[in-house]
Design an enzyme around this catalytic site. Structure first.
Site, PDB file in Angstrom:
ATOM      1  N   TYR A 171       0.865  -1.186   0.000  1.00 36.77           N
ATOM      2  CA  TYR A 171       0.000   0.000   0.000  1.00 36.77           C
ATOM      3  C   TYR A 171       0.901   1.236   0.000  1.00 36.77           C
ATOM      4  O   TYR A 171       1.921   1.250   0.702  1.00 36.77           O
ATOM      5  CB  TYR A 171      -0.880  -0.019   1.261  1.00 36.77           C
ATOM      6  CG  TYR A 171      -2.065   0.912   1.215  1.00 36.77           C
ATOM      7  CD1 TYR A 171      -3.089   0.709   0.298  1.00 36.77           C
ATOM      8  CD2 TYR A 171      -2.152   2.004   2.079  1.00 36.77           C
ATOM      9  CE1 TYR A 171      -4.177   1.563   0.255  1.00 36.77           C
ATOM     10  CE2 TYR A 171      -3.248   2.865   2.043  1.00 36.77           C
ATOM     11  CZ  TYR A 171      -4.256   2.635   1.129  1.00 36.77           C
ATOM     12  OH  TYR A 171      -5.333   3.474   1.077  1.00 36.77           O
ATOM     13  N   ASN A 218     -22.582  -4.426  -2.184  1.00 30.82           N
ATOM     14  CA  ASN A 218     -22.795  -4.724  -0.768  1.00 30.82           C
ATOM     15  C   ASN A 218     -21.559  -4.427   0.069  1.00 30.82           C
ATOM     16  O   ASN A 218     -21.529  -4.701   1.270  1.00 30.82           O
ATOM     17  CB  ASN A 218     -23.210  -6.190  -0.571  1.00 30.82           C
ATOM     18  CG  ASN A 218     -22.125  -7.152  -1.026  1.00 30.82           C
ATOM     19  OD1 ASN A 218     -21.373  -6.850  -1.937  1.00 30.82           O
ATOM     20  ND2 ASN A 218     -22.057  -8.318  -0.408  1.00 30.82           N
ATOM     21  N   ASN A 273     -23.726 -13.570  -6.943  1.00 28.10           N
ATOM     22  CA  ASN A 273     -24.808 -14.479  -6.546  1.00 28.10           C
ATOM     23  C   ASN A 273     -24.379 -15.274  -5.314  1.00 28.10           C
ATOM     24  O   ASN A 273     -23.189 -15.428  -5.035  1.00 28.10           O
ATOM     25  CB  ASN A 273     -25.122 -15.428  -7.697  1.00 28.10           C
ATOM     26  CG  ASN A 273     -26.517 -16.014  -7.573  1.00 28.10           C
ATOM     27  OD1 ASN A 273     -27.274 -15.652  -6.665  1.00 28.10           O
ATOM     28  ND2 ASN A 273     -26.853 -16.932  -8.446  1.00 28.10           N
ATOM     29  N   GLY A 324     -11.206   0.309  -6.146  1.00 25.68           N
ATOM     30  CA  GLY A 324     -10.738  -0.889  -5.459  1.00 25.68           C
ATOM     31  C   GLY A 324     -10.600  -2.012  -6.455  1.00 25.68           C
ATOM     32  O   GLY A 324     -10.987  -1.883  -7.630  1.00 25.68           O
ATOM     33  N   TRP A 333      -8.811   7.850  -5.042  1.00 24.80           N
ATOM     34  CA  TRP A 333      -8.176   7.433  -3.794  1.00 24.80           C
ATOM     35  C   TRP A 333      -8.436   8.497  -2.730  1.00 24.80           C
ATOM     36  O   TRP A 333      -8.001   9.644  -2.884  1.00 24.80           O
ATOM     37  CB  TRP A 333      -6.670   7.235  -4.006  1.00 24.80           C
ATOM     38  CG  TRP A 333      -5.976   6.571  -2.855  1.00 24.80           C
ATOM     39  CD1 TRP A 333      -6.503   5.683  -1.964  1.00 24.80           C
ATOM     40  CD2 TRP A 333      -4.605   6.740  -2.484  1.00 24.80           C
ATOM     41  NE1 TRP A 333      -5.549   5.289  -1.064  1.00 24.80           N
ATOM     42  CE2 TRP A 333      -4.376   5.911  -1.363  1.00 24.80           C
ATOM     43  CE3 TRP A 333      -3.544   7.498  -3.002  1.00 24.80           C
ATOM     44  CZ2 TRP A 333      -3.143   5.839  -0.737  1.00 24.80           C
ATOM     45  CZ3 TRP A 333      -2.316   7.420  -2.379  1.00 24.80           C
ATOM     46  CH2 TRP A 333      -2.109   6.593  -1.262  1.00 24.80           C
TER      47      TRP A 333
END
Ligand code: NAP
Length: 371
Positions: free
Chosen positions: A61, A175, A199, A271, A296
């Site tokens: 990162y 989600n 799914n 992402g 970002w």
């Protein structure tokens, strides 16, 4: 002003080198240094485990954690540079240095910079490390998860295209924490969302939950690839252009989603949960002039003024207070008790960490500090 916690020890999740989190993370217990005129003592209340935290521990990162020798000596007697992991969190001010005038004991603060280290019970901070928030009307979990996901959702909905009431946004990973915030903020602004999810056996439960947040339409990735999807989405949008696509997954679904954007639409990647690259059909570049960008939050924070940041936080907090932006789906992990040993705290942490990284789990893991 003195800290009531000086007699307690700091419990922290630390690393001394980058690597697989299971191999490099340990729980370390150390003394909080005495307060100085220019520092604050803070007590963490809650700290989430976010996907970027994992990348940071792996060393991949861009923002690195703060390695320091100030965290004391390890049980084997070695005095090594250690860094506390975790980037987001909510804390309470428990002591204020004599020269600091704009903070008081009892203030709630969120951490204002990546790499501070939030998976710990207490910390020394400077006023620049933290942002005070007026927490009246905000839940503790909402405050602890305020600075990353809701702010990212807010900025992406505002900064790439002009969205008017009735416009359409499409997103994958709907989600996710960010996805849930996108749904709710869009709903508050009367913007329609088409939400792609993977799914699963309990897909109807997930669809119902996202609907209850305000999702306009929900489609699985498998349905999106079917022959009927084009007509179905055209029916949903009434033939209107979809102006914005938000991608935190990558791979096939990111490519598939890009085909549904209208002329001059904007595809924003923030992402890459599938860890897969995606290809872009030439036709949508040539004939539809689709633009592709990345976003970002850390960079936005670094390149915008304190006032602009405060304005954004106030807007997001306003939505929370109006009941338009609720808690992310979460699971609370009680962590950091003074009476629990390091190994037990490590096991508890790694258990939460595993759940945070597991697909189809659906609940943000939040360390709720017991100190
Ligand atoms: N750029 C920025 O400023 C910024 C800010 C915040 C977050 N992010 C990024 O946004 C992403 C989501 O963050 P978050 O905190 O919202 O995450 P989160 O709440 O933990 O949700 C993770 C999401 O990824 C999906 N997922 C997990 N593994 C997957 C896989 N192998 N293939 C496809 N989908 C997968 C999950 O869906 P299932 O339920 O189907 O598993 C879920 O929708 C992360 O990549 C994070 O680093 C970026």
């Amino acid at each position: 002003m003195t800290s009531e916690f000086l007699s307690s020890k700091v419990r922290a999740v630390v690393l001394e080198k980058y690597g697989n989190p299971k191999d490099v993370l340990r729980v370390h217990t150390y003394e909080l240094p005495p307060i100085t005129p220019t520092t604050l003592h803070i007590r963490f209340l809650a700290s989430p485990i976010n996907p970027a935290d994992v990348n940071q521990i792996e060393g991949v990162y861009p923002v690195k954690p703060t390695f320091t020798k100030e965290l004391g000596i390890l049980p084997d007697g070695e005095h090594k540079e250690l860094a506390v992991a975790g980037n987001e969190g909510l804390a309470e001010v428990i002591a204020v240095g004599d020269q600091i005038k704009d903070f008081k004991v009892g203030d709630w603060v969120v951490i204002g910079r990546s790499g501070f280290g939030t998976w710990r019970t207490h910390a020394v901070a400077t006023p620049n490390d933290v942002i005070r928030i007026n927490h009246e009307g905000i839940g503790l979990i909402q405050a602890a998860t305020l600075t990353v996901n809701p702010c990212t959702a807010y900025r992406m909905l505002k900064d790439f295209v002009t969205l008017n009431e009735g416009d359409f946004v499409i997103q994958c990973g709907s989600n996710s924490g960010v996805g849930q915030a996108v749904i709710q903020i869009a709903k508050a602004w009367n913007i329609n969302t088409i939400n792609i999810v993977r799914n699963r056996p309990d897909i109807e439960d997930l669809k119902a939950r996202l609907k209850s947040l305000g999702a306009t339409y929900i489609i699985t990735y498998e349905e999106l690839k079917s022959n009927e999807a084009k007509d179905l989405i055209k029916e949903w949008t009434g033939g209107n252009d979809i102006k914005l696509g938000l991608n935190c997954i990558g791979g096939d679904v990111a490519r598939e989603m890009s085909k549904y954007l209208g002329h001059s639409g904007h595809h924003v990647t923030y992402g890459a949960m599938s860890k897969q690259p995606f290809s872009i059909p030439a036709s949508i570049l040539i004939f539809k002039n689709i633009k592709f960008s990345g976003y970002w939050m850390t960079e936005w924070n670094q390149t915008h003024s304190k006032e602009e940041r405060a304005e954004m936080l106030n807007e997001v907090i306003k939505l929370i207070k109006q009941g338009k932006l609720g808690d992310v789906a979460y699971e609370e992990v009680l962590w950091g008790s003074q009476t629990e040993n390091d190994e037990s705290l490590k096991d508890k942490f790694l258990n939460a960490f595993d759940k945070a990284g597991a697909g189809f789990h659906g609940k943000k893991q939040i360390l709720r500090m017991q100190s």
